[in-house]
Design an enzyme around this catalytic site. Structure first.
Site, PDB file in Angstrom:
ATOM      1  N   HIS A  99       0.908  -1.227  -0.072  1.00 52.49           N
ATOM      2  CA  HIS A  99      -0.046   0.047  -0.178  1.00 52.49           C
ATOM      3  C   HIS A  99       0.787   1.179   0.063  1.00 52.49           C
ATOM      4  CE1 HIS A  99      -3.508   2.488   0.514  1.00 52.49           C
ATOM      5  NE2 HIS A  99      -3.066   3.024   1.891  1.00 52.49           N
ATOM      6  N   ASP A 111     -10.615  -2.639  -4.406  1.00 53.53           N
ATOM      7  CA  ASP A 111     -10.276  -2.034  -2.952  1.00 53.53           C
ATOM      8  C   ASP A 111     -11.914  -2.294  -2.125  1.00 53.53           C
ATOM      9  OD1 ASP A 111      -8.776  -0.963  -1.098  1.00 53.53           O
ATOM     10  OD2 ASP A 111      -9.458   1.110  -1.754  1.00 53.53           O
TER      11      ASP A 111
END
Lengths: 434, 315
Positions: free
Chosen positions: A183, A309
């Site tokens: 991330h 996501d």
């Protein structure tokens, strides 16, 4: 298991780019034959589905879904996430390790796989943590976790910030061929930030997140990739500068790939409007020029995959003032419909979209799915790319309802989803005759 | 007051200056002028809000704004209830929606809200049936402060059109600055912002203001010098290195004020940090309007409550 013939379809194989009318024969959960043009010779007592000329493609593979099981079943379970996935044409989802307990040991990987086997209708593949407890300090057992069934490694919502830890993880992962999905957000630059930094945040009186929170982490990681040779996947990039950084890394021949959230492809910071918390995301929605840059990068192949996501949040975490609300939006069920906005605006072809939604993620994970080839698993989706509808969040299968596309006009949906030859979703369209 | 003559105020809530037209603002200022006159009489009470319930819901501590709204409501005849909710002692947000629902069930006519999060007042306004007044939401807006500042300027300068106003200090965290920039520009003033770059929001130049990081440069030729409060926790190395350095470069003292026009006036929304953003002799000096701002605060809040009352049931 008897055979199933899917005839009268517009076949689209994103792995090869081949497209045309034809039929697919499914037997024993696998694709037995793919016939462009004439229908393949079907066995006598074969089940048949007339696809009505709609697009038949390998099912979607979503590399980034937060599920909530174990630990937050009130938000989402493997069963509800997979029902949402099936309805959205997603046949494989990679679930994130940010669970309670964290997926950082082989026993928890095993638990998730067993729960998925018993309750989920689509393929669920766990991603395990890079560091124990997602704490960013000690590496997890990459070898044992991979053996147990973890398909990739990521600290989920968190970046591995310690450069030494990241260096060792990349080095060690190389020996096992493991894929690290980072991330890309430097937390000190995010700090109290809640949306993209700029005029819009200043007008709303909200603290901004600079693009450099992403680019600094990305540049650092790519230098570590050059040092170590580990396989690195930037989970989601959101800025024009990030596109250039990844492009240069690829040109240099480094083992670097990257993804983009469907939200950053079809929404921008203006969608926050007056503090819509369903548009509070990480990475944040950026400016329109950044959105245009990630679309261009998708077309050029700099961006490899599109992810949902998917992050279910409930009323207690979202019905709050913007700065206090949790990040994240539902996405897996709308992944296809939202992505198809780019088709209808003429920005991206259907083949390119499906490559990023199916063929490329399969390749990254080293799976046989994601292609229309005899022998591949019969994970298929029949897509009506033009079907218009207004999304109603109450109809979504997810346990949570935090969709940024609620009441949005969308066009295109999965009308039939097959996982290993089993029908796991069929919309009520008379056009699809069994 | 001028309820009969002033044009109708076309909004159900007052959530910010953004979205108000110039006539909206001017009609509020005219109502406020009448409220000033009323407040200077012995008999200060009107019956405009008689029978109405006003709740002051403050999630952030406030002395002057809360008491100012309380007096304004009482002078118009409303029953005023003050609720201070310590944000640390309750789970944030959950309280906001739950409190909104609870209060709404008590059938108030007007709720005045202050909250530490930007957008919180908008969120609450969507959950209740009565009129909502924003008394400050995070770093977003503080509309009644901007209105009272405009009223103060107008009464001292005869108008706002064409004036040069410098807003100085911690613009980044200031809702007062945002509301004032929008309002003063709507009324035709030229607005400058002055502060160290760490205390200026990104993209501030796109608000149509002139930006100065050198206070001496920025003050030249100004008609109004509006100082902002610098919070204590931002003074020690996080945004500026020290109080001493801040006062040296961004504190308003006689030396710097001399660079503005000779008849420049000084304002501060309060509470002041004397010796941090403003020198004591300037705060108390002949050019200071700081006390008058407080008086105008009550009048402006009366004007706002009165304007919103026209939209209340049977209003």
């Amino acid at each position: 298991m008897s055979a199933l013939l899917l005839s009268n379809a517009q076949l689209l194989d994103p792995a090869t780019g081949r497209e045309g009318p034809g039929a697919v024969l499914v037997r024993d959960g696998r694709i037995a034959d793919v016939a462009f043009g004439a229908a393949p010779g079907a066995p006598e007592n074969c089940e048949r589905i007339d696809c009505g000329g709609l697009t038949l493609s390998p099912g979607l593979i979503d590399l980034r879904a937060f599920v909530g099981e174990p630990g937050a079943e009130h938000r989402e379970t493997l069963a509800s996430a997979s029902a949402a996935a099936a309805a959205g044409g997603v046949t494989t989802l990679v679930c994130m390790p940010d669970t309670n307990p964290v997926i950082d040991g082989p026993a928890i990987v095993d638990f998730v796989l067993r729960r998925a086997r018993d309750t989920a209708s689509v393929n669920v593949l766990p991603a395990a943590a890079i560091t124990k407890g997602l704490a960013g300090r000690e590496m997890t057992e990459f070898g044992l976790l991979a053996e147990a069934g973890a398909v990739a490694f990521t600290d989920g919502l968190k970046a591995v910030t310690n450069a030494q830890v990241m260096r060792r993880a990349l080095t060690y992962a190389r020996d096992f061929g493991a894929l690290l999905m980072q991330h890309v957000e430097e937390p000190d630059l995010v700090a109290e930030g809640v949306m993209n930094e700029g005029e819009m945040a200043s007008r709303l009186g909200l603290i901004g997140i600079p693009r450099e929170a992403e680019t600094i982490m990305l540049e650092r990681d790519i230098r570590l990739v050059r040092l170590t040779g580990g396989r690195y996947h930037a989970a989601m990039i959101s800025t024009a500068d990030s596109v250039e950084i990844v492009r240069r890394a690829k040109e240099a021949g480094l083992p670097v790939t990257c993804g983009v959230s469907v939200n950053n492809l079809v929404l921008n910071e203006g969608d926050i409007g007056h503090y819509r918390t369903f548009c509070k995301l990480s990475p944040p929605l950026r400016r329109e020029d950044d959105r245009q840059a990630v679309i261009a990068a998708l077309n050029e192949g700099v961006i490899d995959v599109i992810v949902s996501d998917h992050n279910p949040q409930d009323v207690e975490t979202k019905r709050l003032p913007f700065a206090e609300a949790a990040d994240g939006a539902l996405g897996i069920e709308t992944l296809l419909g939202a992505s198809l906005r780019l088709l209808h605006t003429g920005d991206v072809t259907l083949t390119t979209l499906l490559k990023a939604l199916s063929a490329n993620p399969a390749k990254l994970l080293g799976r046989e799915a994601g292609r229309l080839t005899a022998g591949a698993p019969a994970d298929l989706v029949l897509i009506d790319p033009d079907l218009p509808y207004v999304l109603d969040k109450r109809q979504l299968k997810s346990r949570s309802k935090n969709s940024p596309f609620d009441e949005a006009r969308l066009q295109g949906a999965a009308v039939l989803t097959l996982v290993e030859g089993r029908v796991v979703h069929r919309s009520d369209l008379s056009a699809i005759a069994a | 007051m001028t309820a009969q003559t002033a044009p109708a105020f076309p909004h159900r809530h007052l959530l910010g200056i953004e979205g108000l037209s110039r006539p909206d603002i001017e009609s509020l200022l005219e109502r406020a002028d009448a409220a000033v006159a009323l407040s200077r009489q012995v008999e200060k009470k009107r019956t405009t809000l008689r029978g109405r319930t006003q709740i002051n819901l403050f999630f952030e501590p406030s002395t002057r704004t809360q008491s100012s709204f309380e007096l304004a409501g009482k002078r118009l005849g409303a029953d005023v209830m003050n609720m201070s909710v310590a944000s640390s002692s309750v789970k944030k947000g959950e309280t906001l929606i739950d409190t909104a629902a609870t209060l709404n069930a008590m059938r108030p006519d007007i709720i005045v809200v202050r909250h530490h999060a930007a957008g919180a007042v908008h969120l609450l306004a969507r959950k209740v049936d009565c009129a909502v007044v924003n008394a400050g939401d995070g770093a977003h807006e503080h509309p009644t402060q901007a209105l009272l500042d405009a009223l103060t300027i107008r009464r001292n300068k005869g108008g706002i059109e064409g004036l040069t106003v410098a807003i100085c200090g911690d613009v980044l965290h200031s809702r007062v600055a945002r509301s004032n920039i929008i309002l003063l520009q709507a009324l035709g003033a030229r607005v400058r912002v002055i502060g160290p770059s760490t205390l200026l929001p990104t993209g501030i130049e796109r608000f149509g203001v002139e930006v100065f990081t050198n206070m001496r440069e920025g003050l030249k030729g100004c008609d109004i010098v509006m100082m902002l409060r610098l919070q204590r926790e931002r003074m020690n190395g996080s945004f500026v290195p020290s109080v001493k350095e801040y006062f040296r470069y961004y504190g308003l003292d006689g030396d710097k004020l001399a660079l503005a026009k000779p008849d420049a006036l000084v304002m501060h929304p309060g509470p002041m940090n004397r010796g941090v953003e403003i020198a004591s002799d300037i705060a108390d000096g002949a050019q200071s309007l700081i006390r008058e701002q407080v008086e105008m605060g009550v009048a402006v809040r009366m004007a706002v409550l009165e304007a919103l009352a026209t939209h209340l049931p049977n209003g």
